[in-house]
Design a protein around this motif. Structure first.
Motif, PDB file in Angstrom:
ATOM      1  N   LYS A  65       1.306   1.835  -6.398  1.00 35.12           N
ATOM      2  CA  LYS A  65       1.157   1.309  -5.002  1.00 35.12           C
ATOM      3  C   LYS A  65       1.603  -0.165  -4.851  1.00 35.12           C
ATOM      4  O   LYS A  65       1.451  -0.964  -5.865  1.00 35.12           O
ATOM      5  N   CYS A  66       2.561  -0.304  -3.872  1.00 37.31           N
ATOM      6  CA  CYS A  66       2.976  -1.948  -3.869  1.00 37.31           C
ATOM      7  C   CYS A  66       1.821  -2.767  -3.251  1.00 37.31           C
ATOM      8  O   CYS A  66       0.947  -2.203  -2.633  1.00 37.31           O
TER       9      CYS A  66
ATOM     10  N   ASN B 127       0.777  -1.186   0.152  1.00 37.67           N
ATOM     11  CA  ASN B 127       0.083   0.038   0.102  1.00 37.67           C
ATOM     12  C   ASN B 127       0.708   1.295   0.133  1.00 37.67           C
ATOM     13  O   ASN B 127       0.474   2.533  -0.132  1.00 37.67           O
ATOM     14  N   LEU B 128       2.244   1.173   0.082  1.00 37.34           N
ATOM     15  CA  LEU B 128       3.047   2.349   0.050  1.00 37.34           C
ATOM     16  C   LEU B 128       3.235   2.737  -1.485  1.00 37.34           C
ATOM     17  O   LEU B 128       3.036   1.950  -2.097  1.00 37.34           O
ATOM     18  N   ASP B 129       3.624   4.072  -1.520  1.00 39.94           N
ATOM     19  CA  ASP B 129       3.827   4.608  -3.115  1.00 39.94           C
ATOM     20  C   ASP B 129       4.993   3.910  -3.599  1.00 39.94           C
ATOM     21  O   ASP B 129       6.129   3.698  -3.063  1.00 39.94           O
ATOM     22  N   CYS B 130       4.943   3.596  -4.953  1.00 42.96           N
ATOM     23  CA  CYS B 130       6.258   2.868  -5.471  1.00 42.96           C
ATOM     24  C   CYS B 130       6.261   3.474  -7.161  1.00 42.96           C
ATOM     25  O   CYS B 130       5.126   3.935  -7.572  1.00 42.96           O
TER      26      CYS B 130
ATOM     27  N   CYS C   8       9.112  -2.904  -4.099  1.00 42.63           N
ATOM     28  CA  CYS C   8       8.058  -3.364  -3.101  1.00 42.63           C
ATOM     29  C   CYS C   8       8.628  -4.628  -2.563  1.00 42.63           C
ATOM     30  O   CYS C   8       9.653  -5.238  -3.013  1.00 42.63           O
TER      31      CYS C   8
ATOM     32  N   CYS D 298       4.152  -3.657  -8.181  1.00 44.99           N
ATOM     33  CA  CYS D 298       3.989  -2.061  -8.070  1.00 44.99           C
ATOM     34  C   CYS D 298       2.774  -1.652  -9.306  1.00 44.99           C
ATOM     35  O   CYS D 298       3.103  -2.070 -10.630  1.00 44.99           O
TER      36      CYS D 298
END
Ligand SMILES: *[C@@H]1O[C@H](CO)[C@@H](O)[C@H](O)[C@H]1NC(C)=O
Ligand SMILES: *[C@@H]1O[C@H](CO)[C@@H](O)[C@H](O)[C@H]1NC(C)=O
Length: 346
Positions: free
Chosen positions: A160-161, A141-144, A150, A156
């Motif tokens: 988002k991952c 859920n983190l940005d990538c 990830c 990705c």
């Protein structure tokens, strides 16, 4: 040997009406393992120490002879065997075999956090190579912007991952791996449905040579591809619309079983969909590796699997297992029947 010989044979292809007969060759060889003579393609096993790339049997493309190539079995043969430095998670015999100069229990450790790297596959677990330094990967859920950022088993997609094979059909995605079908078209997770003209075909999608196969997207209903009926290898009149069998709805269950969260490798190998890589990196069990290999072989070689052209050597040559039936529940019983053949598969 003339490297350009194959150019002469571009006229004959598995899809054309110029269908060939595909048959099991009598025995093993160190020469051509796929031999094309006139209208017959014979398939052989390679003698010990040699391997064959049978992938042309599942490809829609021109026929050509394929020869056995030498293989080396590195397992338990430590000596001066590794010409190049080995990546994280790959086998090693001594420290100097690895980029990191650390060989633990016959597997290379990777570079630690903040150590200098050229590619992510040299970094240790849960690290990627960011501006030449091994850096921690990001949580789901983190940005990538790229997959390597990830964690293992995620990709990705839409910046988002996200867990691999997790999105439903119809979801927006920028990476096929994010979809339960491992397939996207126009940035939507899709499956394939197979038609001949306006008639929807049922398994095994039989067609007449010269007919068109229409591959439609299940969510949007749009036509993805229209191609000629693919030869069966046994009959010059009947073939199969099996070119995109890997994207049929049935296959979604297989990918959901393939979801993984761990890897002893880094970089692209920790985000792989290749069962051989996933098994070597400890992401999937041996039984899942086998299950995938047997089922995926049937899909990748859809036409010759369904026509039974290689019924008597497909399994022996590790091309596919003609008798396998994919079932979602994990059971160990099918392993037993395989007996001695098992050892051949790695
Ligand atoms: C394949 O090799 C055989 C000899 O081993 C030869 O007779 C045949 O013409 C070759 N076929 C092609 C398509 O190159
Ligand atoms: C080949 O296809 C024709 C239909 O055109 C069928 O009559 C025949 O039985 C088939 N032969 C085999 C061996 O399947």
């Amino acid at each position: 040997m003339n490297l350009f010989t194959f150019l002469l044979h571009l006229i004959s292809a598995i899809t054309t009406d110029n269908c060939k007969t595909i048959q099991c060759g009598p025995g093993i060889t160190s020469d051509n393992c796929i031999e094309v003579i006139d209208d017959t393609v014979s398939v052989y096993g390679c003698k010990a120490g040699y391997i064959c790339d049978y992938s042309i049997l599942g490809d829609v493309g021109p026929w050509q002879n394929i020869s056995c190539t030498q293989s080396y079995n590195f397992v338990n043969k430590c000596g001066n065997i590794y010409e190049n430095k080995q990546l994280t998670g790959m086998p090693c015999c001594k420290d100097s075999d690895c980029y990191s100069n650390k060989c633990n229990s016959n597997a290379c450790k990777g570079y630690n956090v903040n150590e200098e790297c050229d590619i992510s596959e040299q970094c240790d677990l849960d690290l990627w190579c960011n501006k030449k330094k091994c850096t921690s990967v990001k949580d789901t859920n983190l940005d990538c912007s790229i997959e390597e950022q990830c964690k293992a088993g995620t990709t990705c997609s839409n910046g988002k991952c996200i867990k691999m094979f997790s999105l439903d059909i119809g979801s927006k995605a920028t990476s096929a791996k994010a979809c339960m079908s491992n397939f996207i078209a126009n940035d939507i997770c899709e499956n394939i449905e197979i038609y001949s003209g306006s008639r929807k075909l049922e398994k095994p999608y039989i067609c007449s040579i010269d007919d068109d196969c229409v591959y439609k997207l299940s969510y949007s209903g749009d036509v993805y591809m229209t191609n000629k009926c693919v030869c069966s290898g046994v009959n010059k009149t009947i073939g199969y619309c099996g070119e995109y069998a890997k994207y049929l709805p049935d296959v979604n269950d297989m990918w959901s079983e393939m979801q993984y969260t761990n890897s002893n490798c880094a970089g692209s190998m920790a985000h792989s969909i290749d069962q051989q890589v996933l098994y070597s990196c400890g992401s999937i069990s041996y039984s899942l590796f086998m299950k995938f290999t047997r089922y995926y072989g049937q899909l990748a070689y859809f036409n010759i699997f369904n026509s039974e052209a290689l019924k008597y050597c497909g399994m022996e040559l590790q091309i596919f297992d003609p008798s396998y039936e994919f079932a979602l529940e994990i059971s160990g019983s099918w392993l037993i029947g395989l007996g001695s053949v098992l050892g051949l598969w790695i």
